[in-house]
Design a protein around this motif. Structure first.
Motif, PDB file in Angstrom:
ATOM      1  N   LYS A  43     -49.816   6.765  -7.434  1.00  0.00           N
ATOM      2  CA  LYS A  43     -48.506   7.423  -7.615  1.00  0.00           C
ATOM      3  C   LYS A  43     -47.793   6.954  -8.880  1.00  0.00           C
ATOM      4  O   LYS A  43     -46.993   7.673  -9.449  1.00  0.00           O
ATOM      5  CB  LYS A  43     -47.612   7.165  -6.403  1.00  0.00           C
ATOM      6  CG  LYS A  43     -48.021   7.993  -5.187  1.00  0.00           C
ATOM      7  CD  LYS A  43     -47.000   7.899  -4.063  1.00  0.00           C
ATOM      8  CE  LYS A  43     -46.934   6.515  -3.426  1.00  0.00           C
ATOM      9  NZ  LYS A  43     -48.209   6.053  -2.808  1.00  0.00           N
ATOM     10  N   LYS A  44     -48.098   5.720  -9.302  1.00  0.00           N
ATOM     11  CA  LYS A  44     -47.422   5.201 -10.491  1.00  0.00           C
ATOM     12  C   LYS A  44     -47.817   5.962 -11.756  1.00  0.00           C
ATOM     13  O   LYS A  44     -47.084   5.974 -12.729  1.00  0.00           O
ATOM     14  CB  LYS A  44     -47.778   3.734 -10.710  1.00  0.00           C
ATOM     15  CG  LYS A  44     -47.177   2.825  -9.660  1.00  0.00           C
ATOM     16  CD  LYS A  44     -47.339   1.377 -10.103  1.00  0.00           C
ATOM     17  CE  LYS A  44     -46.906   0.433  -9.005  1.00  0.00           C
ATOM     18  NZ  LYS A  44     -47.781   0.559  -7.815  1.00  0.00           N
ATOM     19  N   ILE A  45     -49.008   6.558 -11.739  1.00  0.00           N
ATOM     20  CA  ILE A  45     -49.453   7.189 -12.981  1.00  0.00           C
ATOM     21  C   ILE A  45     -49.723   8.680 -12.845  1.00  0.00           C
ATOM     22  O   ILE A  45     -49.876   9.382 -13.821  1.00  0.00           O
ATOM     23  CB  ILE A  45     -50.718   6.494 -13.547  1.00  0.00           C
ATOM     24  CG1 ILE A  45     -51.849   6.502 -12.514  1.00  0.00           C
ATOM     25  CG2 ILE A  45     -50.415   5.087 -13.985  1.00  0.00           C
ATOM     26  CD1 ILE A  45     -53.138   5.942 -13.070  1.00  0.00           C
ATOM     27  N   SER A  46     -49.760   9.159 -11.627  1.00  0.00           N
ATOM     28  CA  SER A  46     -50.152  10.550 -11.460  1.00  0.00           C
ATOM     29  C   SER A  46     -49.635  11.057 -10.118  1.00  0.00           C
ATOM     30  O   SER A  46     -49.763  10.380  -9.103  1.00  0.00           O
ATOM     31  CB  SER A  46     -51.679  10.600 -11.505  1.00  0.00           C
ATOM     32  OG  SER A  46     -52.138  11.822 -11.058  1.00  0.00           O
ATOM     33  N   GLN A  47     -49.011  12.224 -10.118  1.00  0.00           N
ATOM     34  CA  GLN A  47     -48.403  12.737  -8.884  1.00  0.00           C
ATOM     35  C   GLN A  47     -49.246  13.843  -8.269  1.00  0.00           C
ATOM     36  O   GLN A  47     -49.524  14.844  -8.905  1.00  0.00           O
ATOM     37  CB  GLN A  47     -46.998  13.302  -9.190  1.00  0.00           C
ATOM     38  CG  GLN A  47     -45.985  12.269  -9.650  1.00  0.00           C
ATOM     39  CD  GLN A  47     -45.568  11.325  -8.522  1.00  0.00           C
ATOM     40  OE1 GLN A  47     -45.551  11.702  -7.352  1.00  0.00           O
ATOM     41  NE2 GLN A  47     -45.256  10.068  -8.870  1.00  0.00           N
ATOM     42  N   GLY A  48     -49.646  13.621  -7.031  1.00  0.00           N
ATOM     43  CA  GLY A  48     -50.289  14.687  -6.273  1.00  0.00           C
ATOM     44  C   GLY A  48     -51.628  15.180  -6.792  1.00  0.00           C
ATOM     45  O   GLY A  48     -52.006  16.316  -6.527  1.00  0.00           O
TER      46      GLY A  48
END
Ligand code: ADP
Ligand code: NI
Length: 197
Positions: A65-70
């Motif tokens: 989640k820190k670098i890429s959403q969903g």
């Protein structure tokens, strides 16, 4: 590992390099590479599936989640290559993070425990310090505010990093973690000394 497993590992490396090559929070390609190598070392003399360990190590941060959403970039890779152990690898990735640990999730397989230890070791030592400052910078957090329970880079040492040795699954990783924490405490002594000069 069979030759075809080794080819798959090489493909996973290129895929991660493509996606995380420019990543700037410390979850970059080289982090994945170090976790992979550390996990392989920790797996020595244990009866663990190296292909599962290798792929989980390399792919573990692709959808963090820190670098890429969903996104489902790890799962996409595994499906695209018809990896038999896809479910096992995804279970490791979904349960191994520190944030998962905080909500009570656990890795149960030997392979998962090894990859989790390798990932946690990379948050410690000289590289751990660099990653902590890098991530804090990205989040626009101060370096230090003369407190150990606020939202600063130095406070993160106490809030999370120094707790990691006790969270290690394997004795080998715990030993390495203790040495790295010792180094970090020396670093902090120097930091505080310069701070108050
Ligand atoms: P994991 O993926 O194992 O849950 P994290 O993503 O939490 O680990 O941490 C990855 C790196 O980012 C570590 O080096 C960690 O020190 C750093 N980091 C995570 N959260 C913070 C924070 N709140 N402040 C500073 N650094 C952080
Ligand atoms: Ni990681």
């Amino acid at each position: 590992m069979t030759n075809s497993d080794l080819r798959l590992i090489e493909k996973a490396k290129s895929y991660v390099n493509e996606l995380l090559g420019q990543e700037a929070t410390g979850h970059d390609y080289f982090h994945a590479q170090r976790v992979y190598r550390q996990a392989m070392r920790l797996a020595k003399n244990k009866d663990a599936n190296l292909t599962v360990i290798g792929l989980a190590s390399l792919l573990h941060d692709l959808d963090d989640k820190k670098i890429s959403q969903g996104t489902s970039r790890a799962l996409d890779f595994l499906k695209r290559h018809n990896v038999l152990e896809t479910q096992e690898i995804m279970d490791i990735i979904d349960n191994m993070s520190f944030s998962s640990h905080l909500v009570g999730k656990k890795v149960t397989s030997l392979e998962g425990k090894i990859v989790q230890d390798a990932d946690r070791l990379d948050a410690l030592g000289a590289i751990g310090i660099a990653r902590c400052f890098s991530y804090s910078g990205k989040k626009q957090r101060p370096l230090y505010l003369e407190n150990s329970n606020d939202d600063t880079a130095i406070a993160h040492f106490y809030q999370k990093l120094f707790k990691l040795p006790d969270l290690m699954n394997t004795e080998e990783a715990r030993q390495i973690a203790l040495e790295r924490v010792e180094f970090m405490k020396k670093y902090l002594q120097e930091f505080y000394k310069e701070w108050s000069e």
